[in-house]
Design a protein around this motif. Structure first.
Motif, PDB file in Angstrom:
ATOM      1  N   SER A  91       0.920  -1.274   0.065  1.00 12.79           N
ATOM      2  CA  SER A  91      -0.267   0.015  -0.033  1.00 12.79           C
ATOM      3  C   SER A  91       0.659   1.263  -0.070  1.00 12.79           C
ATOM      4  O   SER A  91       1.525   1.882   0.906  1.00 12.79           O
ATOM      5  CB  SER A  91      -0.839   0.350   1.146  1.00 12.79           C
ATOM      6  N   SER A  92       0.281   1.802  -1.037  1.00 18.03           N
ATOM      7  CA  SER A  92       1.424   3.993  -0.692  1.00 18.03           C
ATOM      8  C   SER A  92       0.715   4.797  -0.504  1.00 18.03           C
ATOM      9  O   SER A  92       0.278   5.778  -0.525  1.00 18.03           O
ATOM     10  CB  SER A  92       1.807   4.295  -2.312  1.00 18.03           C
ATOM     11  N   HIS A  93      -0.075   4.268   0.453  1.00 20.66           N
ATOM     12  CA  HIS A  93      -1.469   4.947   1.075  1.00 20.66           C
ATOM     13  C   HIS A  93      -0.818   5.590   2.873  1.00 20.66           C
ATOM     14  O   HIS A  93      -1.560   5.729   3.165  1.00 20.66           O
ATOM     15  CB  HIS A  93      -2.693   4.782   1.012  1.00 20.66           C
ATOM     16  N   GLY A  94       0.047   4.876   3.151  1.00 19.32           N
ATOM     17  CA  GLY A  94       0.917   4.847   4.130  1.00 19.32           C
ATOM     18  C   GLY A  94       1.147   5.992   5.220  1.00 19.32           C
ATOM     19  O   GLY A  94       1.490   7.020   3.768  1.00 19.32           O
ATOM     20  N   GLU A  95       1.728   6.227   6.248  1.00 22.95           N
ATOM     21  CA  GLU A  95       3.114   7.429   6.634  1.00 22.95           C
ATOM     22  C   GLU A  95       3.703   8.382   5.779  1.00 22.95           C
ATOM     23  O   GLU A  95       4.205   9.330   5.947  1.00 22.95           O
ATOM     24  CB  GLU A  95       2.792   8.046   7.999  1.00 22.95           C
ATOM     25  N   ALA A  96       4.272   7.208   4.845  1.00 25.37           N
ATOM     26  CA  ALA A  96       5.820   7.644   4.385  1.00 25.37           C
ATOM     27  C   ALA A  96       5.494   7.842   3.240  1.00 25.37           C
ATOM     28  O   ALA A  96       6.753   8.705   2.704  1.00 25.37           O
ATOM     29  CB  ALA A  96       6.433   6.314   4.216  1.00 25.37           C
ATOM     30  N   PHE A  97       4.276   7.902   2.531  1.00 24.19           N
ATOM     31  CA  PHE A  97       3.907   8.835   1.292  1.00 24.19           C
ATOM     32  C   PHE A  97       3.314   9.637   1.486  1.00 24.19           C
ATOM     33  O   PHE A  97       2.167  10.266   0.765  1.00 24.19           O
ATOM     34  CB  PHE A  97       3.186   7.641   0.421  1.00 24.19           C
ATOM     35  N   LYS A  98       2.648  10.361   2.196  1.00 26.33           N
ATOM     36  CA  LYS A  98       1.474  11.328   2.938  1.00 26.33           C
ATOM     37  C   LYS A  98       1.943  12.792   2.004  1.00 26.33           C
ATOM     38  O   LYS A  98       1.562  13.227   1.649  1.00 26.33           O
ATOM     39  CB  LYS A  98       2.221  11.534   4.542  1.00 26.33           C
ATOM     40  N   HIS A  99       3.407  12.713   1.803  1.00 24.82           N
ATOM     41  CA  HIS A  99       3.771  13.861   0.919  1.00 24.82           C
ATOM     42  C   HIS A  99       3.659  14.231  -0.923  1.00 24.82           C
ATOM     43  O   HIS A  99       3.578  15.557  -1.264  1.00 24.82           O
ATOM     44  CB  HIS A  99       5.452  14.535   0.641  1.00 24.82           C
ATOM     45  N   GLY A 100       3.400  12.481  -0.995  1.00 15.93           N
ATOM     46  CA  GLY A 100       2.594  12.590  -2.639  1.00 15.93           C
ATOM     47  C   GLY A 100       3.210  11.514  -2.957  1.00 15.93           C
ATOM     48  O   GLY A 100       4.310  10.853  -3.525  1.00 15.93           O
ATOM     49  N   VAL A 101       2.186  10.686  -3.921  1.00 10.83           N
ATOM     50  CA  VAL A 101       2.589   9.577  -5.144  1.00 10.83           C
ATOM     51  C   VAL A 101       3.190  10.336  -6.455  1.00 10.83           C
ATOM     52  O   VAL A 101       1.888  10.151  -6.603  1.00 10.83           O
ATOM     53  CB  VAL A 101       1.345   8.847  -4.257  1.00 10.83           C
ATOM     54  N   ILE A 102       3.874   9.595  -6.711  1.00  5.64           N
ATOM     55  CA  ILE A 102       4.304  10.366  -8.648  1.00  5.64           C
ATOM     56  C   ILE A 102       3.361   8.919  -9.001  1.00  5.64           C
ATOM     57  O   ILE A 102       2.850   8.566 -10.067  1.00  5.64           O
ATOM     58  CB  ILE A 102       5.556  10.545  -8.920  1.00  5.64           C
ATOM     59  N   CYS A 103       4.088   7.800  -7.916  1.00  4.81           N
ATOM     60  CA  CYS A 103       3.772   6.807  -9.187  1.00  4.81           C
ATOM     61  C   CYS A 103       3.676   5.048  -8.034  1.00  4.81           C
ATOM     62  O   CYS A 103       4.446   5.477  -7.230  1.00  4.81           O
ATOM     63  CB  CYS A 103       4.386   6.214 -10.838  1.00  4.81           C
ATOM     64  N   ALA A 104       2.688   4.405  -8.650  1.00  6.46           N
ATOM     65  CA  ALA A 104       3.342   2.828  -7.612  1.00  6.46           C
ATOM     66  C   ALA A 104       2.127   2.197  -7.930  1.00  6.46           C
ATOM     67  O   ALA A 104       1.092   2.278  -8.859  1.00  6.46           O
ATOM     68  CB  ALA A 104       2.345   4.090  -5.842  1.00  6.46           C
ATOM     69  N   VAL A 105       3.013   0.563  -7.564  1.00  6.72           N
ATOM     70  CA  VAL A 105       1.808  -0.708  -8.617  1.00  6.72           C
ATOM     71  C   VAL A 105       0.117  -0.604  -7.587  1.00  6.72           C
ATOM     72  O   VAL A 105      -0.265  -1.471  -8.311  1.00  6.72           O
ATOM     73  CB  VAL A 105       2.463  -1.768  -8.151  1.00  6.72           C
ATOM     74  N   ASP A 106       0.413   0.028  -7.201  1.00  2.00           N
ATOM     75  CA  ASP A 106      -1.106  -0.089  -5.755  1.00  2.00           C
ATOM     76  C   ASP A 106      -2.551   1.281  -6.126  1.00  2.00           C
ATOM     77  O   ASP A 106      -3.096   1.716  -6.141  1.00  2.00           O
ATOM     78  CB  ASP A 106      -1.428  -0.251  -4.984  1.00  2.00           C
ATOM     79  N   ARG A 107      -1.832   1.842  -7.272  1.00  2.00           N
ATOM     80  CA  ARG A 107      -2.576   2.696  -8.021  1.00  2.00           C
ATOM     81  C   ARG A 107      -2.667   3.512  -9.435  1.00  2.00           C
ATOM     82  O   ARG A 107      -2.419   4.146  -9.800  1.00  2.00           O
ATOM     83  CB  ARG A 107      -1.934   4.812  -7.952  1.00  2.00           C
ATOM     84  N   LEU A 108      -2.262   1.976 -10.028  1.00  2.00           N
ATOM     85  CA  LEU A 108      -2.538   1.652 -11.524  1.00  2.00           C
ATOM     86  C   LEU A 108      -3.720   2.477 -12.170  1.00  2.00           C
ATOM     87  O   LEU A 108      -4.692   1.214 -11.305  1.00  2.00           O
ATOM     88  CB  LEU A 108      -1.566   1.066 -12.076  1.00  2.00           C
ATOM     89  N   SER A 109      -4.232   2.944 -12.929  1.00  2.00           N
ATOM     90  CA  SER A 109      -5.673   2.734 -13.490  1.00  2.00           C
ATOM     91  C   SER A 109      -5.779   2.364 -14.550  1.00  2.00           C
ATOM     92  O   SER A 109      -4.693   2.326 -15.600  1.00  2.00           O
ATOM     93  CB  SER A 109      -5.648   4.953 -13.025  1.00  2.00           C
TER      94      SER A 109
END
Length: 109
Positions: A91-109
């Motif tokens: 999950s790229s929705h945790g505290e470590a990623f709070k400043h923004g995600v550029i791309c992630a395997v769990d956010r592909l559409s």
């Protein structure tokens, strides 16, 4: 290869579920890496990290470790024709990623 090109290559690896190889810092032998997420490490968005699983490091005997790397220290990113599956609930929705995600395997559409 500049920062934007490195980010794009890493995100391409994520979108295609392909391993990448790259040089880190002043290393001369490439690491093999399964990228899972590229994200901002601070609110200033100056520091970009890639996190995933290192599958080969010529400088260490211990492989298959979860690691994060500073993208500005990465050069010569190349997609490798070795696919991967995420074998755990990432999950790229945790505290470590709070400043923004550029791309992630769990956010592909």
């Amino acid at each position: 290869m500049g920062l934007n090109e490195s980010v794009e290559s890493l995100c391409e690896g994520i979108r295609e579920f392909k391993n990448v190889q790259f040089l880190y810092g002043d290393e001369t032998e490439p690491r093999l890496f399964m990228p899972l997420v590229v994200y901002y490490a601070s609110s200033s968005k100056d520091d970009i990290l890639v996190s995933g699983v290192q599958t080969f490091n010529p400088y260490e005997t211990w492989d298959r470790t979860h690691k994060a790397f500073e993208v500005n220290k990465i050069s010569e990113v190349e997609l490798i024709d070795i696919g991967f599956e995420v074998a755990y609930e990432f999950s790229s929705h945790g505290e470590a990623f709070k400043h923004g995600v550029i791309c992630a395997v769990d956010r592909l559409s």
